[in-house]
Design a protein around this motif. Sequence first.
Motif, mmCIF file in Angstrom:
data_model
loop_
_atom_site.group_PDB
_atom_site.id
_atom_site.type_symbol
_atom_site.label_atom_id
_atom_site.label_comp_id
_atom_site.label_asym_id
_atom_site.label_seq_id
_atom_site.Cartn_x
_atom_site.Cartn_y
_atom_site.Cartn_z
ATOM 1 N N TRP A 1 -4.381 0.645 -5.328
ATOM 2 C CA TRP A 1 -4.994 1.693 -4.515
ATOM 3 C C TRP A 1 -4.889 3.073 -5.165
ATOM 4 C CZ3 TRP A 1 -7.722 -0.313 -0.674
ATOM 5 C CH2 TRP A 1 -7.375 -1.601 -0.238
ATOM 6 N N LEU A 2 -3.912 3.258 -6.031
ATOM 7 C CA LEU A 2 -3.735 4.564 -6.672
ATOM 8 C C LEU A 2 -4.653 4.752 -7.873
ATOM 9 C CD1 LEU A 2 0.131 5.013 -6.447
ATOM 10 C CD2 LEU A 2 -1.621 6.254 -5.165
ATOM 11 N N GLN B 1 -10.237 5.182 -0.573
ATOM 12 C CA GLN B 1 -10.649 3.891 -1.113
ATOM 13 C C GLN B 1 -10.546 2.800 -0.049
ATOM 14 O OE1 GLN B 1 -8.233 2.331 -4.258
ATOM 15 N NE2 GLN B 1 -9.791 0.879 -4.953
ATOM 16 N N ASP C 1 -6.477 9.838 -1.926
ATOM 17 C CA ASP C 1 -7.463 9.031 -2.638
ATOM 18 C C ASP C 1 -7.354 7.563 -2.254
ATOM 19 O OD1 ASP C 1 -8.494 11.203 -4.044
ATOM 20 O OD2 ASP C 1 -7.010 10.999 -5.650
ATOM 21 N N SER C 2 -6.112 7.090 -2.079
ATOM 22 C CA SER C 2 -5.890 5.697 -1.689
ATOM 23 C C SER C 2 -6.476 5.423 -0.308
ATOM 24 C CB SER C 2 -4.393 5.379 -1.692
ATOM 25 O OG SER C 2 -3.836 5.592 -2.970
ATOM 26 N N TYR D 1 -7.715 5.044 -8.150
ATOM 27 C CA TYR D 1 -8.966 5.367 -7.465
ATOM 28 C C TYR D 1 -9.978 5.980 -8.430
ATOM 29 C CZ TYR D 1 -12.168 7.643 -4.195
ATOM 30 O OH TYR D 1 -13.279 8.069 -3.523
ATOM 31 N N PHE E 1 0.842 -1.200 0.000
ATOM 32 C CA PHE E 1 0.000 0.000 0.000
ATOM 33 C C PHE E 1 0.877 1.251 0.000
ATOM 34 C CE2 PHE E 1 -2.352 3.367 2.178
ATOM 35 C CZ PHE E 1 -3.576 3.322 1.533
ATOM 36 N N PRO E 2 0.572 2.279 -0.778
ATOM 37 C CA PRO E 2 -0.540 2.385 -1.734
ATOM 38 C C PRO E 2 -0.070 2.068 -3.154
ATOM 39 C CG PRO E 2 0.350 4.557 -1.330
ATOM 40 C CD PRO E 2 1.268 3.566 -0.623
#
Length: 256
Positions: free
Chosen positions: A94-95, A111, A107-108, A97, A89-90
């Motif tokens: 996750w990026l 989410q 943003d990560s 988003y 992470f991230p």
Amino acid sequence: MEEYGAGDLLSEAISSGARVVVVEDCVEAPAAFVLHLLLKRAFAAGGAAAFLALSQPFSHYDRVLRKMGCNLSLHRRSERLHFFELQAFPGKQWLEYRGAKEATIADSFIQLYSQIQRVVEANWTGENAGKFTIVIDDVSLLEVAAHGSLNDVLDFLHYCVTLTSEMNCSLVILIHEDIYASEENMGLLVHLRHIADLVIKAAPLSTGLAADVHGQLSVVNKGLFEEHRSKAQKVWNFHFKVKENGTELFYPGSRH
């Protein structure tokens, strides 16, 4: 001497009204065992959990908890354990988003929180209501993942703390106190101590190393809850010994 169980010393010290529990440790006295005990305690009470793992992969926790008589693989299959592998992470997952081309760290975190919120709400049914635990192992690595952005970490923790109030669930956070020893780096540690209902701190023995004692554990209840006001202590102090299949907790001097 009492070992961890339904009537053990740690359960006695932890009030059922504690929603935010902060676990502090250091290199000389790691407290990952406290997370293991609290996770086992949650499942034994019929609850469910979301585990945010930044420190170790699932196989590590599964192996440790299995030795303690708790089958995480079974709980995961039955969807009582929602395990978030966050060592990367991230990362790309996750990026990306909402399809944004230039998603930010914030943003990560949004989410990630959305996924946690969904599993908490999904478990808010019948007898499971109010029996959900969110575990973060550990928040020090969450700050590293945020590239040192303390504000992003604090915002994420704020959302999680708000969720504990809205959904009557609990939040357990591990932090390495020695990382934040210097005054200029104490922001996250001070904040966690401020929001915590309960602080569990592992430390080495003040008298030095001992063969049958691995360290001392203090449990600080920051508020005496009304239902326990007549009999509650505010601070409990124990010694502990970590074994292959669990942990022994006992009062200082009780083993002689």
